[in-house]
Design an enzyme around this catalytic site. Sequence first.
Site, PDB file in Angstrom:
ATOM      1  N   THR A  37      41.183  31.419  33.992  1.00 40.48           N
ATOM      2  CA  THR A  37      42.153  31.621  34.757  1.00 40.48           C
ATOM      3  C   THR A  37      42.575  30.648  35.637  1.00 40.48           C
ATOM      4  O   THR A  37      41.839  29.414  35.396  1.00 40.48           O
ATOM      5  CB  THR A  37      41.893  32.933  35.671  1.00 40.48           C
ATOM      6  N   ASP A 135      29.483  40.468  50.177  1.00 38.53           N
ATOM      7  CA  ASP A 135      29.264  41.469  51.471  1.00 38.53           C
ATOM      8  C   ASP A 135      30.382  41.928  51.838  1.00 38.53           C
ATOM      9  O   ASP A 135      30.377  43.173  52.632  1.00 38.53           O
ATOM     10  CB  ASP A 135      28.899  40.575  52.653  1.00 38.53           C
ATOM     11  N   TYR A 160      40.817  43.451  46.556  1.00 41.89           N
ATOM     12  CA  TYR A 160      39.547  42.677  46.151  1.00 41.89           C
ATOM     13  C   TYR A 160      38.245  43.400  46.392  1.00 41.89           C
ATOM     14  O   TYR A 160      37.470  43.569  45.623  1.00 41.89           O
ATOM     15  CB  TYR A 160      39.474  41.294  46.797  1.00 41.89           C
ATOM     16  N   ASN A 190      30.579  31.706  50.418  1.00 41.06           N
ATOM     17  CA  ASN A 190      30.053  30.592  50.232  1.00 41.06           C
ATOM     18  C   ASN A 190      30.941  29.303  50.369  1.00 41.06           C
ATOM     19  O   ASN A 190      32.241  29.715  50.459  1.00 41.06           O
ATOM     20  CB  ASN A 190      29.833  30.425  48.417  1.00 41.06           C
ATOM     21  N   ARG A 224      33.149  34.707  59.927  1.00 37.02           N
ATOM     22  CA  ARG A 224      32.340  34.970  58.566  1.00 37.02           C
ATOM     23  C   ARG A 224      30.900  34.214  58.706  1.00 37.02           C
ATOM     24  O   ARG A 224      30.750  33.403  59.629  1.00 37.02           O
ATOM     25  CB  ARG A 224      33.177  34.014  57.595  1.00 37.02           C
TER      26      ARG A 224
END
Length: 375
Positions: A37, A135, A160, A190, A224
């Site tokens: 993609t 998470d 999502y 990440n 975050r």
Amino acid sequence: MINLLVTGGAGFIGTNFVHYWMEAYPNDKVVVLDTLTYAGNRANIALVADKPNFYFYHGNICETGLVERLLQEHKIDTLVHFAAESHVDRSIAGPDTFIETNIVGTYSLLKAAKKIWLDDGLNQNRHRFHHVSTDEVFGTLGPNDPPFSEGSSYAPNSPYSASKAASDHLVRAYHQTYGLNVTISNCSNNYGPYHFPEKLIPLVITNILQNRPLPIYGDGQQIRDWLYVADHVHAIDLVIKKGQIGECYNIGGNNQWSNLDVVKFICQRMNEKFASDAHLVEKYPQAKKVRLGQAQDLIAYVSDRAGHDRRYAIDSIKAMCQIGFKQKVTFEAGIQKTINWYLSNDTWWKSVKDGSYQEWTPAQFEAKQVNNGGR
Ligand code: NAD
Ligand code: TYD
């Protein structure tokens, strides 16, 4: 020796995982299935493309027959599932591909794994389906809530995270119902090399180099828990090697930052970098603000993301105690490494930002795909 099928191995975390695995276990076979993609990039895995134990298949995880063929032909015993649509903003603009890849695609892999491993009996007693999750399935935390643990309720808020939650449930069900050997890891945000520059950290680094605005959604106080990608990849290795079948492991950085503080921190580090390296000043004539030590002037507040989760934080105690997970890279060191990687790989991120990376097919890929019958 392990025969590994890695889905989504040409994306951000999958690429880091493939590089790590091939270096750590040079005798294992690594087969990548990726439909390329916009987030998949052949250049990411060019470094390993001509190794004799590496195979690349350009295909979709929703093609169950293809997955069955790969499991069989390559005698796969371990499937590590990264392939996904992964950007929350895109899931808000158009959820369809998220439902298709993240839910239907995961179902397709589970069906193929059950058929080949359980029904046909290949690697019946020695197989593993590891599902890489997030998470974000747990929803959002208040300022004083304890971090998410494996026992936290699922409460996804974006298309999502809802699609990832659904896929986690399917993986669990295939273990409970059919006895498929599964593990799941739910990791926090990440960052690091090969991160697609639509996500916050690589967007900010590359926009500073292009003297473009640094968009802060809403008040920028969303939190975050950032983890350097190499630590995540190593944690997945630990789950595969030491994790209990049927179990989930939360993986986090114990490293909570507001978005605004992350952006200011990157600006500060980039200002310092340019102040101490005349070569950079020469190399990036267009990077006007950072050349003056004023990258933070590019910060621009924009309207908030719909349904924006306020805070994520992960409790990794189970992974630390049961499989020996330990974060190695501090945020300060990880950001420095990441900035250095983007500064040294401007061909990579420029080709991603201008779209030309999608045209790139290095010769070794063409040869390899013909030789190994890959598509
Ligand atoms: P990414 O978007 O960078 O890469 C996804 C890869 O999957 C791409 O190479 C893409 O081409 C491929 N892909 C997409 N649809 C496919 C399909 N139908 N068939 C085959 N390949 C397909 O994603 P990422 O950031 O590397 O994330 C990898 C996994 O880790 C995802 O499952 C994500 O939910 C999870 N995760 C990501 C983070 C993060 O911070 N990035 C954190 C926790 C968990
Ligand atoms: P992102 O990197 O998209 O990851 P996720 O949404 O999966 O956490 O975004 C990280 C945080 O940064 C998130 O709270 C949204 C915010 N954000 C911005 O403020 N500006 C941006 O331009 C982007 C891409 C994200």
